[in-house]
Write an enzyme that holds these catalytic residues in place. Structure first.
Site, PDB file in Angstrom:
ATOM      1  N   HIS A 265      -3.882  21.088 -18.332  1.00  0.00           N
ATOM      2  CA  HIS A 265      -4.706  20.013 -18.145  1.00  0.00           C
ATOM      3  C   HIS A 265      -5.549  19.644 -19.166  1.00  0.00           C
ATOM      4  CE1 HIS A 265      -7.677  18.417 -14.825  1.00  0.00           C
ATOM      5  NE2 HIS A 265      -7.347  17.935 -15.382  1.00  0.00           N
TER       6      HIS A 265
ATOM      7  N   ARG B 291      -3.921  13.263 -11.249  1.00  0.00           N
ATOM      8  CA  ARG B 291      -5.116  14.144 -10.343  1.00  0.00           C
ATOM      9  C   ARG B 291      -3.928  14.560  -9.231  1.00  0.00           C
ATOM     10  NH1 ARG B 291      -8.725  13.749 -13.262  1.00  0.00           N
ATOM     11  NH2 ARG B 291     -10.949  13.411 -12.796  1.00  0.00           N
TER      12      ARG B 291
ATOM     13  N   GLU C 235      -5.907  26.124 -10.922  1.00  0.00           N
ATOM     14  CA  GLU C 235      -5.071  26.326 -12.049  1.00  0.00           C
ATOM     15  C   GLU C 235      -6.568  27.356 -12.679  1.00  0.00           C
ATOM     16  OE1 GLU C 235      -6.890  22.679 -14.070  1.00  0.00           O
ATOM     17  OE2 GLU C 235      -5.142  21.134 -13.179  1.00  0.00           O
TER      18      GLU C 235
END
Length: 316
Positions: free
Chosen positions: A290, A244, A273
């Site tokens: 990610h 995270r 993001e």
């Protein structure tokens, strides 16, 4: 009439995760066969709160990614009965929602620990052997051989010895690594069996050549790694985050990299993001968008399970 009856039987579902059904149409087909009308996230990124609120309106269920679910959002959507999380982490769902029980919260049994652990290893090897720099140089028509370092015999600090942390250890046995581990609720049998050193966080940071984060996000772990912690690390240390983004204070990370308090880092998660920040300008970092769980073999299973969880929840 029959048309009205069928309409009442149909359910509306939001697929909030931005990539779903890419490798197989089976999960989508399964929803259609079970009378679900599908709303898709077409942004190609994690939904912001306003976008989520608009799309989820009137939905009976949602297949959730890592976007945030607040109690206010749930209170404004009386129809919502099920949140099926594509994954196992629930740190993006407000604890009040989980405790209240009005909305069923379901998770997938197939877990991405091998995929995430392999990505962490890939980032480490890329940085140690300057693969990211060498690759860029060749593509820029620069023939410049960059020296690297071995992974073998290094000291690796694992912050969070859950499923991913354990899998990282299982996958890297052949590198003869020396492991330091920090975990609030450690599996002491696993630690003993694998000859790991369970230490306090500051000791792990001080002596590790490579630090890899595998923690859930909560009030205790937010900004766990900050400027004070970077100052403890070796100047030759690498830090890897496939967990995270909020575990690391981003401003402090940029300062630490800029002032060379540490050598570099590999990051798969970001505060905002899609990411377009200052890390992109640095050649001592390796960045991925990610994609920790983005492997075909695991993704297909997770998507089917997330869909089946919803179907089963409404069949009860």
């Amino acid at each position: 009439n029959k048309t009205d009856l069928l309409a009442k039987m149909r359910k509306k579902i939001l697929i909030a995760t931005s990539t779903f059904g890419v490798f197989s149409q089976e999960p989508i087909n399964l929803l259609c066969e079970n009378n679900f009308d599908i709303i898709r996230n077409k942004t190609n990124r994690k939904l912001e709160q306003k976008e989520l609120a608009e799309l989820i309106s009137g939905c009976d269920a949602v297949i959730a990614g890592t976007e945030k679910y607040s109690s206010e959002l749930i209170e404004n959507n009386d129809n919502l009965k099920v949140i099926s999380r594509l994954g196992v982490g629930l740190d993006n769902i407000e604890s009040k929602i989980i405790e209240d029980g009005t909305v069923k919260i379901l998770t997938t049994q197939t877990t991405p620990e091998t995929a995430v652990a392999e990505l962490a290893i890939s980032l480490i090897l890329s940085l140690l052997r300057s693969i990211n720099v060498n690759d860029k140089n060749i593509k820029d028509s620069i023939w410049k051989k960059q020296y690297g370092s071995l992974l073998s015999n290094k000291t690796v600090g694992i912050i969070g010895l859950g499923r991913i942390g354990k899998e990282f250890i299982n996958l890297t046995r052949g590198f003869n690594l020396n492991f330091y581990v920090f975990d609030k609720y450690p599996d002491k049998n696993f630690i003993k069996q694998n000859d790991l050193k369970l230490v306090e966080l500051d000791k792990l940071l001080k002596y590790s050549d490579i630090i890899t984060l595998h923690l859930e996000l909560n009030d205790e772990t937010k900004n766990l790694i900050n400027l004070e912690k970077f100052k403890i690390m070796k100047k030759t240390a690498l830090i890897i985050n496939t967990s995270r983004a909020e575990l690391i204070n981003e401003d402090d990370l940029l300062l630490a990299l800029g002032k060379k308090l540490i050598k570099g880092g590999g990051f798969d998660v970001f505060h905002n993001e899609p990411y377009s920040g200052e890390l992109m300008k640095l050649n001592n970092v390796a960045l991925t968008p990610h994609v920790g769980s983005y492997v075909i073999e695991i993704r297909e299973k997770m998507e089917l399970e997330a869909v089946q969880n919803i179907i089963d929840a409404f069949d009860v």
